[in-house]
Motif scaffolding. Structure first.
Motif, PDB file in Angstrom:
ATOM      1  N   GLN A   1      33.590  31.361  42.773  1.00 24.39           N
ATOM      2  CA  GLN A   1      34.771  30.638  43.498  1.00 24.39           C
ATOM      3  C   GLN A   1      34.855  30.961  45.059  1.00 24.39           C
ATOM      4  OE1 GLN A   1      36.717  28.407  42.230  1.00 24.39           O
ATOM      5  NE2 GLN A   1      37.073  28.915  40.046  1.00 24.39           N
ATOM      6  N   HIS A   2      34.111  32.117  45.381  1.00 27.13           N
ATOM      7  CA  HIS A   2      34.003  32.469  46.770  1.00 27.13           C
ATOM      8  C   HIS A   2      32.697  31.565  47.272  1.00 27.13           C
ATOM      9  CE1 HIS A   2      32.528  35.107  50.031  1.00 27.13           C
ATOM     10  NE2 HIS A   2      33.860  34.947  50.325  1.00 27.13           N
ATOM     11  N   ALA A   3      31.677  31.359  46.525  1.00 29.46           N
ATOM     12  CA  ALA A   3      30.715  30.562  46.894  1.00 29.46           C
ATOM     13  C   ALA A   3      31.114  29.234  47.136  1.00 29.46           C
ATOM     14  CB  ALA A   3      29.382  30.728  45.967  1.00 29.46           C
ATOM     15  N   LEU A   4      31.984  28.751  46.421  1.00 25.27           N
ATOM     16  CA  LEU A   4      32.765  27.440  46.566  1.00 25.27           C
ATOM     17  C   LEU A   4      33.627  27.210  47.636  1.00 25.27           C
ATOM     18  CD1 LEU A   4      32.793  26.609  42.674  1.00 25.27           C
ATOM     19  CD2 LEU A   4      31.204  25.364  44.392  1.00 25.27           C
ATOM     20  N   GLY A   5      34.073  28.412  48.234  1.00 21.80           N
ATOM     21  CA  GLY A   5      34.820  28.412  49.412  1.00 21.80           C
ATOM     22  C   GLY A   5      36.225  28.205  48.963  1.00 21.80           C
ATOM     23  N   ARG A   6      36.565  28.725  47.905  1.00 19.52           N
ATOM     24  CA  ARG A   6      37.932  28.763  47.363  1.00 19.52           C
ATOM     25  C   ARG A   6      38.407  30.117  47.292  1.00 19.52           C
ATOM     26  NH1 ARG A   6      36.074  25.696  41.871  1.00 19.52           N
ATOM     27  NH2 ARG A   6      35.542  23.639  42.747  1.00 19.52           N
ATOM     28  N   ALA A   7      38.778  30.694  48.395  1.00 20.32           N
ATOM     29  CA  ALA A   7      39.231  32.066  48.738  1.00 20.32           C
ATOM     30  C   ALA A   7      40.369  32.622  47.785  1.00 20.32           C
ATOM     31  CB  ALA A   7      39.578  32.175  49.901  1.00 20.32           C
ATOM     32  N   ASP A   8      41.510  31.719  47.525  1.00 15.17           N
ATOM     33  CA  ASP A   8      42.657  32.104  46.787  1.00 15.17           C
ATOM     34  C   ASP A   8      42.041  32.402  45.657  1.00 15.17           C
ATOM     35  OD1 ASP A   8      44.186  31.991  48.770  1.00 15.17           O
ATOM     36  OD2 ASP A   8      45.070  30.187  48.590  1.00 15.17           O
ATOM     37  N   ARG A   9      41.417  31.227  44.857  1.00 13.22           N
ATOM     38  CA  ARG A   9      40.864  31.732  43.445  1.00 13.22           C
ATOM     39  C   ARG A   9      40.099  32.926  43.331  1.00 13.22           C
ATOM     40  NH1 ARG A   9      39.449  25.486  41.229  1.00 13.22           N
ATOM     41  NH2 ARG A   9      41.766  24.682  41.723  1.00 13.22           N
ATOM     42  N   ALA A  10      38.972  32.941  44.355  1.00 11.78           N
ATOM     43  CA  ALA A  10      38.123  34.337  44.352  1.00 11.78           C
ATOM     44  C   ALA A  10      39.111  35.435  44.430  1.00 11.78           C
ATOM     45  CB  ALA A  10      37.317  34.299  45.352  1.00 11.78           C
ATOM     46  N   ARG A  11      40.108  35.588  45.127  1.00 11.94           N
ATOM     47  CA  ARG A  11      40.875  36.613  45.093  1.00 11.94           C
ATOM     48  C   ARG A  11      41.571  36.940  43.775  1.00 11.94           C
ATOM     49  NH1 ARG A  11      43.820  35.202  48.614  1.00 11.94           N
ATOM     50  NH2 ARG A  11      43.011  35.889  50.488  1.00 11.94           N
ATOM     51  N   GLU A  12      42.071  35.867  43.292  1.00 13.67           N
ATOM     52  CA  GLU A  12      42.759  36.151  41.728  1.00 13.67           C
ATOM     53  C   GLU A  12      41.846  36.408  40.925  1.00 13.67           C
ATOM     54  OE1 GLU A  12      45.076  32.973  38.604  1.00 13.67           O
ATOM     55  OE2 GLU A  12      44.186  32.140  40.607  1.00 13.67           O
ATOM     56  N   ALA A  13      40.570  36.150  41.069  1.00 17.17           N
ATOM     57  CA  ALA A  13      39.660  36.471  39.806  1.00 17.17           C
ATOM     58  C   ALA A  13      39.366  37.946  40.149  1.00 17.17           C
ATOM     59  CB  ALA A  13      38.517  35.435  39.809  1.00 17.17           C
ATOM     60  N   TRP A  14      39.133  38.344  41.321  1.00 13.60           N
ATOM     61  CA  TRP A  14      38.502  39.818  41.431  1.00 13.60           C
ATOM     62  C   TRP A  14      39.787  40.816  41.246  1.00 13.60           C
ATOM     63  CZ3 TRP A  14      36.120  37.948  46.870  1.00 13.60           C
ATOM     64  CH2 TRP A  14      34.604  37.649  46.557  1.00 13.60           C
ATOM     65  N   ARG A  15      40.938  40.290  41.533  1.00 12.86           N
ATOM     66  CA  ARG A  15      42.240  41.215  41.054  1.00 12.86           C
ATOM     67  C   ARG A  15      42.251  41.377  39.727  1.00 12.86           C
ATOM     68  NH1 ARG A  15      46.395  38.786  45.842  1.00 12.86           N
ATOM     69  NH2 ARG A  15      45.915  40.155  47.245  1.00 12.86           N
ATOM     70  N   GLU A  16      41.898  40.238  38.805  1.00  9.25           N
ATOM     71  CA  GLU A  16      42.079  40.206  37.536  1.00  9.25           C
ATOM     72  C   GLU A  16      41.050  41.006  37.110  1.00  9.25           C
ATOM     73  OE1 GLU A  16      41.275  37.163  33.571  1.00  9.25           O
ATOM     74  OE2 GLU A  16      41.311  36.502  35.535  1.00  9.25           O
ATOM     75  N   ALA A  17      39.749  41.123  37.510  1.00 11.33           N
ATOM     76  CA  ALA A  17      38.496  41.897  37.273  1.00 11.33           C
ATOM     77  C   ALA A  17      39.084  43.467  37.225  1.00 11.33           C
ATOM     78  CB  ALA A  17      37.542  41.535  37.925  1.00 11.33           C
ATOM     79  N   LEU A  18      39.681  43.630  38.483  1.00 11.59           N
ATOM     80  CA  LEU A  18      39.970  45.229  38.555  1.00 11.59           C
ATOM     81  C   LEU A  18      41.171  45.526  37.742  1.00 11.59           C
ATOM     82  CD1 LEU A  18      40.156  45.250  42.475  1.00 11.59           C
ATOM     83  CD2 LEU A  18      38.375  46.456  40.846  1.00 11.59           C
ATOM     84  N   THR A  19      42.010  44.721  37.293  1.00 14.73           N
ATOM     85  CA  THR A  19      43.167  45.124  36.362  1.00 14.73           C
ATOM     86  C   THR A  19      42.584  45.338  34.855  1.00 14.73           C
ATOM     87  OG1 THR A  19      44.759  43.778  37.667  1.00 14.73           O
ATOM     88  CG2 THR A  19      45.114  44.282  35.304  1.00 14.73           C
ATOM     89  N   LEU A  20      41.518  44.277  34.472  1.00 15.84           N
ATOM     90  CA  LEU A  20      40.935  44.301  33.155  1.00 15.84           C
ATOM     91  C   LEU A  20      40.197  45.842  33.116  1.00 15.84           C
ATOM     92  CD1 LEU A  20      40.086  40.763  32.507  1.00 15.84           C
ATOM     93  CD2 LEU A  20      41.822  42.167  31.413  1.00 15.84           C
ATOM     94  N   ALA A  21      39.297  46.058  34.291  1.00 12.95           N
ATOM     95  CA  ALA A  21      38.619  47.085  34.283  1.00 12.95           C
ATOM     96  C   ALA A  21      39.301  48.380  34.283  1.00 12.95           C
ATOM     97  CB  ALA A  21      37.768  47.331  35.539  1.00 12.95           C
ATOM     98  N   GLU A  22      40.309  48.535  34.736  1.00 13.95           N
ATOM     99  CA  GLU A  22      41.260  49.710  34.751  1.00 13.95           C
ATOM    100  C   GLU A  22      41.996  49.916  33.445  1.00 13.95           C
ATOM    101  OE1 GLU A  22      45.342  51.646  37.130  1.00 13.95           O
ATOM    102  OE2 GLU A  22      44.278  49.642  37.870  1.00 13.95           O
ATOM    103  N   GLN A  23      42.493  48.715  32.895  1.00 17.50           N
ATOM    104  CA  GLN A  23      43.182  48.563  31.344  1.00 17.50           C
ATOM    105  C   GLN A  23      42.005  49.104  30.463  1.00 17.50           C
ATOM    106  OE1 GLN A  23      44.415  44.734  31.004  1.00 17.50           O
ATOM    107  NE2 GLN A  23      46.409  45.147  32.279  1.00 17.50           N
ATOM    108  N   ARG A  24      41.019  48.932  30.582  1.00 14.05           N
ATOM    109  CA  ARG A  24      40.048  49.261  29.548  1.00 14.05           C
ATOM    110  C   ARG A  24      38.910  50.300  29.885  1.00 14.05           C
ATOM    111  NH1 ARG A  24      38.223  43.008  27.545  1.00 14.05           N
ATOM    112  NH2 ARG A  24      40.416  42.187  27.623  1.00 14.05           N
ATOM    113  N   ASP A  25      39.366  51.080  30.851  1.00 12.05           N
ATOM    114  CA  ASP A  25      38.449  52.071  31.331  1.00 12.05           C
ATOM    115  C   ASP A  25      37.180  51.695  31.570  1.00 12.05           C
ATOM    116  OD1 ASP A  25      38.159  54.707  32.327  1.00 12.05           O
ATOM    117  OD2 ASP A  25      37.938  55.495  30.445  1.00 12.05           O
TER     118      ASP A  25
END
Length: 218
Positions: free
Chosen positions: A174-198
């Motif tokens: 999404q970042h490569a496509l210039g969609r900053a909001d979608r990129a931020r949302e996806a990266w935040r989701e990645a961090l949340t999932l990573a923390e939940q699953r250790d």
């Protein structure tokens, strides 16, 4: 005499039954025995194949674990990958060999070969996790080649076991496509999932920080 006739009749009945059914009975016993011995032989054959695949894969690991591969080592690695995938195509070792082959191809700058190896895992693997791993690596390769939309499509088949990594690469696309909001949302989701699953996920917070810095300069 009546008793004798009865015995003779019984004997004749047995003879007639045997004549009519004996051959099939023997055949059944033979088939059953052959099935037992055949199953054991099949099990031994499969065990032998698994051992051969394991030994070849270990040789491949030992070979590619070197700090620097010369031409001879690369050629032998190619041969081992071919042997494993040709002779043990549906095994775990074949999937792992193809993933390793893709990594070697990327290191050598041969992206076409890497794509081919990863596509083979995606198409042939019976293991969802390894197929997902191949999809993640292929998506990253597609991103490096400037095909962000294709990468997003590739990510659709990544299983939930790799959801955090999938979200990270989706954010990259999404970042490569210039969609900053979608990129931020996806990266935040990645961090949340990573923390939940250790599951440690390095570099994602830095991407978010850099994205904020980019927007601040606009």
């Amino acid at each position: 005499m009546a008793e004798l006739r009865t015995e003779e009749e019984q004997l004749e009945a047995i003879k007639r039954w045997w004549k009519e059914n004996g051959t099939s009975l023997i055949a059944g016993v033979v088939i059953a025995a052959a099935g037992v011995f055949g199953w054991n032989a099949w099990q031994d054959y499969q065990a032998g194949k698994a051992e051969a695949a394991s030994m070849r894969y270990q040789q491949l690991l030992d070979l590619t674990g070197r700090d620097d591969l010369d031409d001879d080592a690369r050629q032998r690695a190619d041969e081992l990958v071919g042997e494993i995938t040709d002779e043990h195509g549906k095994t775990l070792y074949a999937d792992l060999a193809r993933l390793l082959d893709a990594r070697l191809a990327v290191d050598a700058g041969d992206r076409e070969r890497a794509r081919t190896a990863l596509a083979a895992v995606i198409e042939n693997s019976e293991r969802d996790y390894l197929e997902g791993l191949a999809r993640l690596r292929l998506a990253r390769l597609q991103l490096a080649e400037g095909s962000a939309e294709t990468a997003l499509t590739t990510l659709e088949g990544v299983p939930e076991a790799l959801a955090a990594q999938r979200a990270e690469v989706r954010g990259d696309a999404q970042h490569a496509l210039g969609r900053a909001d979608r990129a931020r949302e996806a990266w935040r989701e990645a961090l949340t999932l990573a923390e939940q699953r250790d599951q440690p996920l390095y570099g994602v917070q830095l991407k978010l920080d850099d994205l904020g810095a980019e927007e601040a300069t606009l």
